[in-house]
Design an enzyme around this catalytic site. Structure first.
Site, PDB file in Angstrom:
ATOM      1  N   VAL B  86       0.829  -1.218   0.000  1.00  0.00           N
ATOM      2  CA  VAL B  86       0.000   0.000   0.000  1.00  0.00           C
ATOM      3  C   VAL B  86       0.860   1.263   0.000  1.00  0.00           C
ATOM      4  O   VAL B  86       0.459   2.288  -0.565  1.00  0.00           O
ATOM      5  CB  VAL B  86      -1.003  -0.011   1.174  1.00  0.00           C
ATOM      6  CG1 VAL B  86      -0.317   0.310   2.507  1.00  0.00           C
ATOM      7  CG2 VAL B  86      -2.152   0.949   0.897  1.00  0.00           C
ATOM      8  N   ASP B 163      -6.829  -1.048   6.278  1.00  0.00           N
ATOM      9  CA  ASP B 163      -6.937  -1.906   7.456  1.00  0.00           C
ATOM     10  C   ASP B 163      -5.766  -2.861   7.530  1.00  0.00           C
ATOM     11  O   ASP B 163      -5.176  -3.213   6.504  1.00  0.00           O
ATOM     12  CB  ASP B 163      -8.211  -2.747   7.384  1.00  0.00           C
ATOM     13  CG  ASP B 163      -8.068  -3.844   6.343  1.00  0.00           C
ATOM     14  OD1 ASP B 163      -7.671  -4.972   6.695  1.00  0.00           O
ATOM     15  OD2 ASP B 163      -8.303  -3.563   5.146  1.00  0.00           O
ATOM     16  N   GLY B 305      -6.153  -6.190   1.067  1.00  0.00           N
ATOM     17  CA  GLY B 305      -6.474  -5.244   2.119  1.00  0.00           C
ATOM     18  C   GLY B 305      -5.459  -4.120   2.150  1.00  0.00           C
ATOM     19  O   GLY B 305      -4.906  -3.748   1.109  1.00  0.00           O
ATOM     20  N   GLU B 306      -5.237  -3.557   3.326  1.00  0.00           N
ATOM     21  CA  GLU B 306      -4.294  -2.446   3.561  1.00  0.00           C
ATOM     22  C   GLU B 306      -4.820  -1.128   3.006  1.00  0.00           C
ATOM     23  O   GLU B 306      -4.247  -0.075   3.260  1.00  0.00           O
ATOM     24  CB  GLU B 306      -2.914  -2.707   2.922  1.00  0.00           C
ATOM     25  CG  GLU B 306      -2.211  -3.950   3.371  1.00  0.00           C
ATOM     26  CD  GLU B 306      -0.830  -4.114   2.720  1.00  0.00           C
ATOM     27  OE1 GLU B 306      -0.464  -3.300   1.852  1.00  0.00           O
ATOM     28  OE2 GLU B 306      -0.122  -5.065   3.098  1.00  0.00           O
ATOM     29  N   GLY B 307      -5.864  -1.192   2.184  1.00  0.00           N
ATOM     30  CA  GLY B 307      -6.328  -0.021   1.447  1.00  0.00           C
ATOM     31  C   GLY B 307      -5.858  -0.015   0.005  1.00  0.00           C
ATOM     32  O   GLY B 307      -6.073   0.962  -0.716  1.00  0.00           O
TER      33      GLY B 307
END
Lengths: 338, 338
Positions: B86, B163, B305-307
């Site tokens: 990310v 997240d 995830g992670e954005g």
């Protein structure tokens, strides 16, 4: 494509601090970009250069679009003034825009930023004769090769395909049908949004052109000359030159995808350098990309052309490269593996 | 959303120098962004700010993932060092990254860039009791509201959801099932890539948690407390605060989409401010977005995830705004209409 660089990219993806496979399409894309560059990690695709090849079409006379032919030249002026959608998108992603006249029908305003490589003022009507001569098709191919070379010499690390030409979805459909053997009705779309009667006319025109010229996909220059457009031929040359220089090149919608079929017919390995920017609403685009084995990056319901879908895909392509170049490995970051 | 601004945006789209509808999903997106801002054209969504909310999960003890729990903290360190996927993507699109500890289980290295809003060191195991108390859920909501407020006060014109939390696809599935009434098997995915046995266990765990707590979707705080996570509650607060400030907020994958369901249950109008960045491979994400009526911008097979998906969508969102702000009209550019 360089198999060793691709294998190294696959191995590196497996060591990055993320679950294997979790970057989906970006993992394959990063591997392909390593293969194009012949090195892992591949260079960042910056700066990016978009060339918009503009041309007119004799088949306009057959009533395949409600837009007047002079809009091609008006839109060239709009590109040069920075007012078109693709200009706004190019500013967003940091791509430089070059406009190339390979065959606009009417006079264009003198503009320092306009590259004049006009082969002829619009094609002939493919319903009543060839769109152009073989010589003209080769000249347009050469124009695309020239532009790609100039942009790469100017520092571009990725090329983007753009086009402008009122009525150009009709020759695109004919090209896709000719190169893939697909029925005209399955590759002809509504272009800028034609009504049912005009759509039916378009399909008839494509079918009639194929019946008249019987283009042979083993003779790509002949196909381009018979049923193509000057911007299609130029884009085919542009795609070939990018591949020859091992520079990735992002295909846009149905016009660029049709040109990509011509480029692939001339040199199958050229497909290795191509990234499909998006899936256009035009059905011929999906047929062409499937034939080329290219998975589109974006699917946003676009049907504008100009290079808009290629430009929008650029940050995703660059992000795929950044994953390989910049992300820590489990070892380097001290992250525990499962 | 502001109906007048949306109507003005629709009218403006029809006057831009392009065929009506040719920008597909970007036209609707631009209209929504005008509605969020209450003005047409809406402001450019720059600068952009991503907040990554990190938390741990007591349900990790139930064997729902092969990854050790300490990876949450290790990845927080990786984010702070700029080494995660990310971070690379955020550099590509120009988004600032903020990491927020709302509930990591173990100690974290002191870092000036880490925002410490830890509510508790990981949730309880939702299989054997509530994940957290109602009070703790409210504290986590407040943490998300605080972060959104700080980022907006700092100048952010768009917020992105991120997240981190090993095992957090399990509470996400439980939240999506609880808020949408969908069966556990249809909303539970393989997360980071679990094997068949672990997947079956995950579905059982989600089903058992729902059977035990019988969460009531009319009581969103109760749902978050029973089967949620601290990062889910924080993201719900973050989404609500963005909507309250009329700042667009980009939802990422299944964790953010589950949080968006909680936010929508608390304040249905908050959905107006949400943009679905992408369609995650996790089935719960698609179920949640459909429930919210949000069409994802990208579909790249991501499940990290992670954005990451929210960050990749940002240039497309910005391009949609640029179309309204920067593109010439038929009148201004002197382009003939059909």
């Amino acid at each position: 494509a360089d198999a060793a660089a691709m294998a190294a990219a696959r191995q590196r993806q497996a060591r990055l601090t993320k679950p294997p496979g979790s970057l989906g399409a970006l993992e394959d894309l990063s591997v392909r970009l390593a293969g194009i560059a012949g090195v892992c990690p591949p260079p960042l695709p910056e700066p990016a250069a978009l060339a918009i090849f503009a041309g007119d079409h004799g088949v306009h006379a057959a009533g395949v679009t409600p837009w007047p032919q002079e809009v091609t030249g008006q839109m060239v002026a709009n590109f040069l003034a920075g007012g078109a959608v693709v200009n706004a998108f190019a500013r967003q992603v940091g791509a430089a825009v070059t406009v190339v006249d390979v065959g606009v029908a009417g006079p264009l305003p003198a503009a320092p930023d306009l590259r004049d490589l006009r082969v002829r003022p619009g094609t002939g009507n493919l319903l009543t004769g060839p769109a152009m001569s073989r010589d003209e098709a080769v000249q347009a191919l050469a124009a695309g090769i020239t532009v790609a070379g100039e942009l790469c010499d100017g520092g571009a690390r990725i090329l983007l395909c753009g086009d402008m030409g009122i009525a150009n979805t009709t020759p695109s459909a004919a090209l896709v049908a000719a190169f893939t053997g697909t029925a005209p009705g399955a590759v002809t779309g509504r272009g800028t949004g034609v009504d049912d009667a005009t759509y039916a006319r378009k399909v008839e025109v494509v079918a009639a052109a194929l019946a008249r010229h019987r283009p042979d996909p083993a003779d790509p220059v002949g196909v381009l000359a018979a049923v193509g457009g000057l911007e299609h031929a130029a884009l085919a040359g542009y795609l070939l030159a990018a591949a020859a220089r091992r520079v990735p090149v992002v295909v846009d919608g149905v016009i660029a995808a049709a040109a990509a079929l011509a480029a692939a017919a001339l040199a199958p390995a050229a497909v290795d350098a191509m990234v499909a920017g998006h899936l256009s609403v035009e059905p011929g685009a999906g047929v062409a990309l499937a034939h080329l084995g290219l998975a589109p990056v974006l699917d946003l319901g676009l049907r504008l052309g100009e290079g808009t879908g290629a430009v929008l895909a650029l940050p995703v392509v660059a992000a795929a490269v950044r994953a390989l170049r910049e992300v820590a490995t489990f070892d380097s970051a001290g992250v525990t593996e499962k």
